[in-house]
Scaffold this motif. Structure first.
Motif, short mmCIF file in Angstrom:
data_model
loop_
_atom_site.label_atom_id
_atom_site.label_comp_id
_atom_site.label_asym_id
_atom_site.label_seq_id
_atom_site.Cartn_x
_atom_site.Cartn_y
_atom_site.Cartn_z
N ASN A 9 0.87 -1.18 0.00
CA ASN A 9 0.00 0.00 0.00
C ASN A 9 0.90 1.23 0.00
N SER A 10 1.53 1.51 -1.11
CA SER A 10 2.49 2.59 -1.14
C SER A 10 1.79 3.94 -1.12
N PRO A 11 2.39 4.93 -0.47
CA PRO A 11 1.80 6.26 -0.41
C PRO A 11 1.58 6.83 -1.80
N ASN A 98 -3.42 -0.31 9.60
CA ASN A 98 -4.69 -0.22 8.89
C ASN A 98 -5.88 -0.67 9.74
N SER A 124 -1.39 12.27 6.01
CA SER A 124 -0.61 11.73 4.90
C SER A 124 0.45 10.73 5.35
N ASN A 126 -0.08 8.12 6.98
CA ASN A 126 -0.63 6.76 6.95
C ASN A 126 -1.14 6.46 5.54
N PRO A 127 -0.60 5.44 4.85
CA PRO A 127 -1.00 5.16 3.47
C PRO A 127 -2.49 4.90 3.30
N TRP A 128 -3.11 4.25 4.27
CA TRP A 128 -4.53 3.92 4.15
C TRP A 128 -5.39 5.19 4.26
N ARG A 130 -4.26 8.10 3.59
CA ARG A 130 -3.86 8.91 2.44
C ARG A 130 -4.68 8.52 1.21
N GLN A 131 -4.84 7.23 0.99
CA GLN A 131 -5.60 6.79 -0.18
C GLN A 131 -7.10 7.08 -0.03
#
Length: 456
Positions: A9-11, A98, A124, A126-128, A130-131
């Motif tokens: 889960n990349s930023p 997550n 931002s 946290n990738p989750w 962020r998405q």
């Protein structure tokens, strides 16, 4: 369908305010492709098809619970869409980045910060988050009928927490056509009212949902009634061998598709007539088959709509496999069954080849109606009548809580005898139904402030 695991889960590169630079992004909540219940899969595919049409060239992702992120190809009229699962976790392992509870805590803390720049930095990281923040609109389905506390409070929180996360990130939340309630407890009513009041737009798949939302959230809330998204999902043709077999079976009499619900066959989750059906369901199904074969000279095709192996308690594939020998012995040459696993689109295609269809799985019935197949829906709850009433066509809804064997057989007799007229009426209505569903997503583009609409 094969799943292809994502590497990470990349930023994602975000612009100011959380918007992604370049590719547009929309998100679905409350559906999954990782289930043997094809009703949920149908809703997911119907939603993806509509999103792909309205949000041309946008990335589509699903925010749902899973151990790992995956990506899979989803066929639509506008081509194959790669749908990505952004995987949440629902557990007491709060250290997981997550974990839905941890994400909510971070979102809540961000709301307390006075600086927008500080909020962006916190979220931002946290990738989750962020998405989720990246999507310009979020569309929620709650499994179609799980926005309720009748399945226990744990299940209620499982469904509503991702919606609350979206709201706490100040992103637009559109509640797609679904069933709302019943809400028995004060906690569920309070939280549901909060979501209803904060949602950008609310759609219901039946008129009863309008009353429920306004009673819980406020009489001033606007709720639009729109048909179930299952009507918009495209079928997928089966292989030539299956096609030839279907054609041969149709030479033996009217081809009547029958979905036997394993849930009802086992008496519901309590195993003791949980839904209060008037007749013993297994006996009713055998009596119905006997009537169709002996009195209507029909060929009966058993159509599962929940798959899975013997370990799946609701597997209708396993149920039909076990019933077939006895049925073939009683009615030689008049019972058909494909002992193989089809995907939800292929199951719809097979249903569409029937002359008449009947069953107790609502999305199996929707698959028939959407392909102009005369249908007798075997209801065990109020949702059937409400969902079919929105279509406003000649669809018989037989409430098994009140209907006996004679009424069930008579409903099928009527459907078979009037099949040509019923098919014509349904065919005339379906284009407007699909158009009404698609308008939901076009409206969402306008309401979320996007000017990149697709003119169709």
């Amino acid at each position: 369908m094969n799943y292809e695991s994502s590497t990470a889960n990349s930023p994602l590169p975000l612009g100011r305010g959380g918007e992604r630079k370049g590719t547009r992004h929309v998100m679905l909540l409350g559906v999954t492709n990782n289930t043997n219940n094809y009703g949920v899969r149908v809703l997911q595919s119907g939603a993806v098809a509509c999103l792909a049409r309205a949000y041309k060239d946008a990335e589509i992702s699903i925010l749902d619970y899973a151990h790992d992120p995956v990506t899979w190809p989803e066929p639509t009229e506008d081509g194959i869409k790669a749908v990505k699962l952004i995987n949440l976790r629902f557990s007491w392992r709060l250290h997981l980045p997550n974990n839905i509870f941890r994400l909510l805590l971070v979102a809540a803390c961000a709301r307390l910060l006075p600086s927008s720049a500080a909020r962006r930095r916190l979220l931002s990281g946290n990738p989750w988050l962020r998405q989720t923040l990246d999507a310009e609109a979020h569309f929620s389905l709650a499994g179609g009928d799980s926005f309720s506390d009748i399945y226990r409070l744990e299940r209620f929180f499982y469904v509503v927490l991702p919606q609350i996360l979206v709201l706490w990130l100040d992103r637009p939340l559109i509640l797609l056509p679904q069933t709302y309630g019943p809400f028995k407890g004060r906690i569920a009513r309070s939280i549901s009212g909060y979501i209803f009041r904060k949602a950008t737009k609310i759609y219901s798949r039946d008129a009863a949902g309008v009353k429920t939302v306004q009673r819980i959230g406020g009489s001033n809330l606007e709720v639009q009634v729109v048909p179930d998204l299952g009507f918009a999902m495209l079928p997928e043709p089966v292989d030539e061998k299956v096609m030839r077999q279907l054609a041969e079976w149709r030479t033996r009499g009217p081809l009547v598709g029958l979905n036997i619900s394993k849930l009802l066959y086992m008496g519901g989750y309590t195993r003791s007539n949980m839904f209060g059906l008037k007749e013993d369901y297994p006996k009713l199904m055998h009596a119905l088959i006997d009537f169709l074969v002996r009195e209507m000279n029909a060929f009966v095709l058993l159509v599962p709509h929940v798959y899975g192996g013997p370990e799946s308690q609701e597997s209708e594939l396993t149920l039909c496999r076990g019933l077939l020998p006895e049925m073939e012995k009683a009615h030689p040459g008049k019972i058909g069954f494909f002992d193989q696993t089809f995907n939800h689109r292929q199951a719809k295609y097979i249903i569409g080849r029937c002359d008449v269809f009947t069953g107790a799985r609502m999305h199996a019935c929707i698959a028939a109606v959407s392909q102009s197949v005369p249908t007798v829906a075997q209801a065990y709850s109020d949702k059937f009548a409400g969902v079919m009433a929105v279509v406003n066509a000649d669809i018989q809804v037989l409430d098994l809580r009140h209907a006996d064997v004679a009424a069930t057989c008579q409903a099928l007799r009527t459907a078979i005898q009037a099949a040509p007229q019923l098919k014509k009426a349904l065919a005339a209505r379906m284009p407007a139904v699909v158009s009404q569903i698609r308008s939901v997503f076009n409206s969402a583009i306008a309401q979320t402030g996007s000017d990149q609409t697709e003119n169709r």
